[in-house]
Design an enzyme around this catalytic site. Structure first.
Site, short mmCIF file in Angstrom:
data_model
loop_
_atom_site.label_atom_id
_atom_site.label_comp_id
_atom_site.label_asym_id
_atom_site.label_seq_id
_atom_site.Cartn_x
_atom_site.Cartn_y
_atom_site.Cartn_z
N ASP A 1 -1.45 -3.78 10.35
CA ASP A 1 -2.79 -4.04 10.18
C ASP A 1 -3.71 -3.03 10.82
OD1 ASP A 1 -4.44 -5.56 8.55
OD2 ASP A 1 -5.31 -6.10 10.18
N ASN B 1 0.76 -1.38 -0.10
CA ASN B 1 0.12 0.08 -0.18
C ASN B 1 0.89 1.27 0.05
OD1 ASN B 1 -1.49 2.21 0.94
ND2 ASN B 1 -3.13 0.82 1.73
N ASP C 1 -10.37 8.32 6.24
CA ASP C 1 -9.93 9.58 6.78
C ASP C 1 -11.05 10.76 6.78
OD1 ASP C 1 -7.58 9.05 8.01
OD2 ASP C 1 -6.59 9.31 6.13
N PHE D 1 -6.47 8.77 3.27
CA PHE D 1 -6.99 7.88 2.55
C PHE D 1 -7.76 7.18 3.40
CE2 PHE D 1 -3.04 6.21 4.54
CZ PHE D 1 -3.48 4.87 4.87
N GLY D 2 -8.51 5.95 2.70
CA GLY D 2 -9.32 5.14 3.54
C GLY D 2 -10.49 5.88 3.75
#
Length: 268
Positions: free
Chosen positions: A139, A75, A225, A222-223
């Site tokens: 993770d 990633n 956020d 990202f994700g």
């Protein structure tokens, strides 16, 4: 929640990547000139150098032969954050000793753990075994209170396709559309690990609480956020600068706690 597991399998007191900038390698020592009895003797190869010269470890693509650490993630967003968070650990050392997973011809392992810690260890153990280097893995995900802690370990594939941030975000927003503001609590969670070639394992956990907005705000990060407002703030982590986010984030907390173990390993 720190823990170290020794090569003999015993647990002590308590549980606890083409990176080209300055990195934490032990300061170079002056090499001794070969003596009369040294003919034909060569130092043992280790890590990426052994890989480069045909060891059974995963084939090297772009890692420096001096590499001693590898980031166990493909990633790019995580790699960038890790480079920034761990930058203080690299000061005073040499270049070229931290590699990325993409520098090696290795496959990603199946992450079938049921906790963030288990999945982090699965990734780090697999890459350490494949490359002969110490591996750093993380993770992480978001745990929403009204969903009983979900998406949790399934955060990266909540909408079905791994790594589709936009789809994951849309699905979570839709699932929470009728949830009142007072029940929109959530936490970002990260488990950061270091696994060394000799079997030592270190695990650190980071968590930051906050609330979820009803629509995305901000262009950074990202994700998830764009919908996460940390406690004590009025902006989402996507509206923060990278420096602001890393200072308070779950990943920042976990990896700063892991940093002393990384430095200690590299100074051995």
């Amino acid at each position: 929640n720190r823990h170290e597991r020794r090569a003999d399998g015993r647990w002590p007191f308590h549980r606890g990547a083409g990176y080209r900038r300055a990195c934490p390698l032990q300061p170079r020592r002056a090499e001794r000139a070969a003596g009369p009895g040294d003919a034909g003797q060569r130092p043992a190869l280790a890590g990426a150098e052994a890989v480069a010269r045909g060891s059974p470890h995963g084939a090297r693509r772009g890692a420096s032969v001096s590499a001693r650490l590898v980031f166990a993630t493909s990633n790019a967003h995580k790699v960038s954050e890790l480079e920034a968070i761990l930058a203080p650990a690299w000061e005073g050392f040499e270049d070229g000793c931290v590699a990325r997973m993409s520098d090696f011809d290795v496959a990603s392992p199946i992450e079938d753990g049921v906790t963030f810690e288990e999945n982090s260890l699965i990734k780090a153990r697999a890459l350490a075994r494949a490359t002969g280097l110490a591996a750093i893995a993380d993770d992480s995900g978001i745990a929403v209170d009204v969903l009983g802690g979900a998406p949790g370990i399934f955060s990266a594939r909540w909408a079905g396709s791994h790594g589709d941030d936009a789809a994951n975000l849309r699905l979570l927003i839709d699932q929470l559309s009728d949830v009142p503001d007072r029940h929109r609590g959530a936490a970002f969670v990260s488990a950061a690990v270091l696994v060394t070639p000799d079997g030592r394992e270190f695990v650190e956990r980071g968590e930051v609480r906050g609330t979820l907005t009803r629509s995305p705000r901000g262009e950074g990060g990202f994700g998830y956020d764009p919908i996460f407002v940390p406690e004590g703030f009025e902006v989402t982590t996507a509206q923060m600068s990278a420096e602001q986010k890393n200072a308070i984030s779950h990943r920042g907390i976990a990896f700063r706690a892991l940093m002393p173990h990384i430095v200690e390993y590299l100074r051995d």
